[in-house]
Design a protein around this motif. Structure first.
Motif, short mmCIF file in Angstrom:
data_model
loop_
_atom_site.label_atom_id
_atom_site.label_comp_id
_atom_site.label_asym_id
_atom_site.label_seq_id
_atom_site.Cartn_x
_atom_site.Cartn_y
_atom_site.Cartn_z
N ALA A 220 0.97 -1.29 -0.06
CA ALA A 220 0.02 0.06 0.03
C ALA A 220 0.81 1.31 -0.16
CB ALA A 220 -0.81 -0.06 1.16
N LEU A 221 2.11 1.17 0.70
CA LEU A 221 2.96 2.22 0.79
C LEU A 221 3.47 2.37 -0.54
CD1 LEU A 221 4.20 4.50 2.49
CD2 LEU A 221 5.95 2.95 3.01
N GLU A 222 3.95 1.39 -1.29
CA GLU A 222 4.44 1.23 -2.64
C GLU A 222 3.34 2.30 -3.59
OE1 GLU A 222 7.31 1.04 -3.99
OE2 GLU A 222 8.42 0.61 -2.05
N ARG A 223 2.21 1.68 -3.47
CA ARG A 223 1.24 2.45 -4.27
C ARG A 223 1.02 3.88 -4.09
NH1 ARG A 223 -1.45 -2.39 -3.37
NH2 ARG A 223 -2.70 -1.49 -1.75
N THR A 224 0.87 4.32 -2.67
CA THR A 224 0.98 5.75 -2.51
C THR A 224 2.35 6.41 -2.90
OG1 THR A 224 -0.30 5.24 -0.45
CG2 THR A 224 0.68 7.47 -0.59
N ARG A 225 3.45 5.74 -2.79
CA ARG A 225 4.69 6.46 -3.30
C ARG A 225 4.46 6.62 -4.89
NH1 ARG A 225 9.57 4.18 -4.74
NH2 ARG A 225 11.60 5.42 -4.29
N LEU A 226 4.09 5.73 -5.69
CA LEU A 226 3.80 5.62 -7.02
C LEU A 226 3.08 6.85 -7.18
CD1 LEU A 226 4.02 1.83 -8.07
CD2 LEU A 226 5.63 3.66 -8.50
N ASP A 227 1.82 6.85 -6.52
CA ASP A 227 0.93 8.22 -6.86
C ASP A 227 1.65 9.29 -6.67
OD1 ASP A 227 -1.08 6.48 -7.54
OD2 ASP A 227 -1.97 6.42 -5.24
N VAL A 228 2.37 9.53 -5.71
CA VAL A 228 3.03 10.90 -5.41
C VAL A 228 4.14 10.92 -6.40
CG1 VAL A 228 4.81 11.96 -3.78
CG2 VAL A 228 2.99 10.68 -3.04
N GLN A 229 4.63 9.92 -7.06
CA GLN A 229 5.38 10.32 -8.04
C GLN A 229 5.00 10.70 -9.42
OE1 GLN A 229 7.72 6.43 -8.76
NE2 GLN A 229 9.04 6.89 -6.81
N ALA A 230 3.65 10.20 -9.69
CA ALA A 230 2.99 10.59 -10.67
C ALA A 230 2.40 12.10 -10.49
CB ALA A 230 1.49 9.58 -11.01
N TYR A 231 2.02 12.45 -9.52
CA TYR A 231 1.60 13.87 -9.07
C TYR A 231 2.60 14.56 -9.30
CZ TYR A 231 -2.52 12.05 -6.98
OH TYR A 231 -3.83 11.35 -6.69
N THR A 232 3.91 14.44 -8.84
CA THR A 232 5.13 15.09 -9.10
C THR A 232 5.40 15.35 -10.69
OG1 THR A 232 6.04 14.44 -7.00
CG2 THR A 232 7.58 15.32 -8.61
N ALA A 233 5.15 14.13 -11.32
CA ALA A 233 5.65 14.44 -12.88
C ALA A 233 4.43 15.15 -13.68
CB ALA A 233 5.34 12.96 -13.49
N ARG A 234 3.40 15.15 -12.97
CA ARG A 234 2.38 15.96 -13.78
C ARG A 234 2.37 17.51 -13.37
NH1 ARG A 234 -1.34 11.77 -12.97
NH2 ARG A 234 -2.08 12.60 -11.00
N ALA A 235 2.98 17.74 -12.11
CA ALA A 235 3.17 19.20 -11.55
C ALA A 235 4.44 19.72 -12.49
CB ALA A 235 3.48 19.10 -10.23
N ARG A 236 5.41 18.86 -12.74
CA ARG A 236 6.80 19.34 -13.32
C ARG A 236 6.33 19.64 -14.76
NH1 ARG A 236 10.80 14.85 -11.03
NH2 ARG A 236 11.40 16.07 -8.94
N GLN A 237 5.39 19.02 -15.46
CA GLN A 237 4.86 19.16 -16.77
C GLN A 237 4.03 20.39 -16.85
OE1 GLN A 237 2.10 16.30 -18.18
NE2 GLN A 237 2.30 17.03 -20.43
N ASN A 238 3.23 20.68 -15.75
CA ASN A 238 2.65 22.06 -15.68
C ASN A 238 3.47 23.13 -15.60
OD1 ASN A 238 0.24 20.70 -15.88
ND2 ASN A 238 -0.14 20.52 -13.83
#
Length: 338
Positions: A220-238
């Motif tokens: 579960a922590l790994e999934r949350t960590r992957l979500d944070v990485q996805a949010y970070t990627a989208r924020a960097r793209q924005n």
């Protein structure tokens, strides 16, 4: 002519004077002791109008008529020159000159606004508008000044909005970095807990369900960590997108403004050519343009021929000159020559 009185001379007298003359004659001859006489005009002699009007001839007279009224009653002015130009033709040419002159002033004002916009100046250089009505010129200049102010304000607001968005994204990335760092630490702790639990399970010191529970928490922590990485990627793209918009906002704005300026300059060239052509057409007819407005002036000349005390004399009239019964108006519409 009155019964028992005979002929009474009233020429040159007002209605009141005529009334008094008749009353005195009736009283003097003892026809009526205290006579009350009412005098009114049964009909007036018509006046006559000829020359450069649509309808020549006799026109019924009414008190209070002026030359302007007479021209209207005669159907207005009429112009027929040797080249076949009518007054309507000249008026249409004059209207076309007015329209072209106004359009030329408007495009010059627009060019001055665009140049000020490119240089980020809040003031527009004055544009010559001596050939226009002052109110018309002031209205156009005022509107262009307001438009310039709104455009510069909008440009500044857009840039500030993009900068604010960049600030918000930087804050979001900072939060995500802190969250990711915290998750990395927690992930390392959970990994150790899972390894220890597996060792204890081999030694029989813990249960298998406990190990499975720790493994599920780790996943579960790994999934949350992957979500944070996805949010970070989208924020960097924005951030990259907004950074690109911010860097190219000036270029896009300047390109659009230059394109509008180019179109305005081309339009000015076309209007100047039209103005030159109109001026040439006026010159070809032998007409002279007004120095102040570059517009043709067609002021009629009116001479009134009037009988006064049996003698005829002439009077150069204006539009407000009063007309008397029996007047003869001669209207000419001399074309000004260059």
């Amino acid at each position: 002519m009155l019964p028992h009185v005979g002929s009474i001379g009233v020429a040159g007298q007002s209605l009141d004077e005529i009334r008094q003359t008749i009353e005195q004659a009736l009283s003097r001859q003892e026809i009526i002791r205290e006579p009350t006489v009412i005098v009114d005009v049964a009909s007036y002699r018509p006046f006559f109008i000829g020359g450069a009007v649509e309808q020549q001839g006799a026109v019924a007279y009414e008190p209070g008529l002026t030359v302007r009224h007479a021209l209207l009653l005669a159907g207005g002015l009429k112009q027929d020159d040797a080249d076949g130009l009518t007054l309507t033709d000249l008026n249409e040419m004059t209207a076309e000159v007015r329209a072209t002159t106004f359009a030329l002033f408007e495009v010059n004002s627009r060019i001055a606004r665009l140049e000020a916009e490119l240089e980020l100046r809040s003031e527009i250089e004055a544009v010559g508008g001596d050939t226009l009505d002052r109110k018309e010129a002031q209205a156009v200049s005022s509107l262009d000044s307001q438009l310039l102010s709104y455009l510069l304000e909008s440009k500044s607001a857009d840039r500030q909005h993009l900068k604010d968005l960049m600030g918000l994204i930087d804050y979001e990335l900072d939060v995500l970095r802190q969250q990711s760092a915290s998750q990395d630490e927690e992930r390392e702790l959970q990994r150790r807990d899972v390894e220890n639990a597996r060792e204890l399970l081999k030694k029989g010191l813990t249960s298998e369900p406990r190990v499975r529970e720790l493994e599920r928490e780790h996943l579960a922590l790994e999934r949350t960590r992957l979500d944070v990485q996805a949010y970070t990627a989208r924020a960097r793209q924005n951030k990259e997108t907004i950074g690109y918009q911010l860097e190219n906002a000036d270029l896009k704005w300047r390109t659009e403004t230059l394109a509008a300026l180019r179109a305005a300059v081309l339009e000015r060239t076309r209007l100047e050519a039209e103005a030159d052509l109109l001026a040439a057409n006026f010159l070809a007819t032998g007409l002279r343009l007004n120095e102040e407005e570059d517009l043709l002036q067609l002021e009629p000349e009116i001479i009134i021929y009037r009988i006064d005390e049996g003698r005829e004399h002439s009077l150069k009239a204006t539009m407000t000159t009063a007309i008397l019964p029996g007047d003869v108006l001669d209207v000419t519409l001399a074309t000004p020559q260059g």
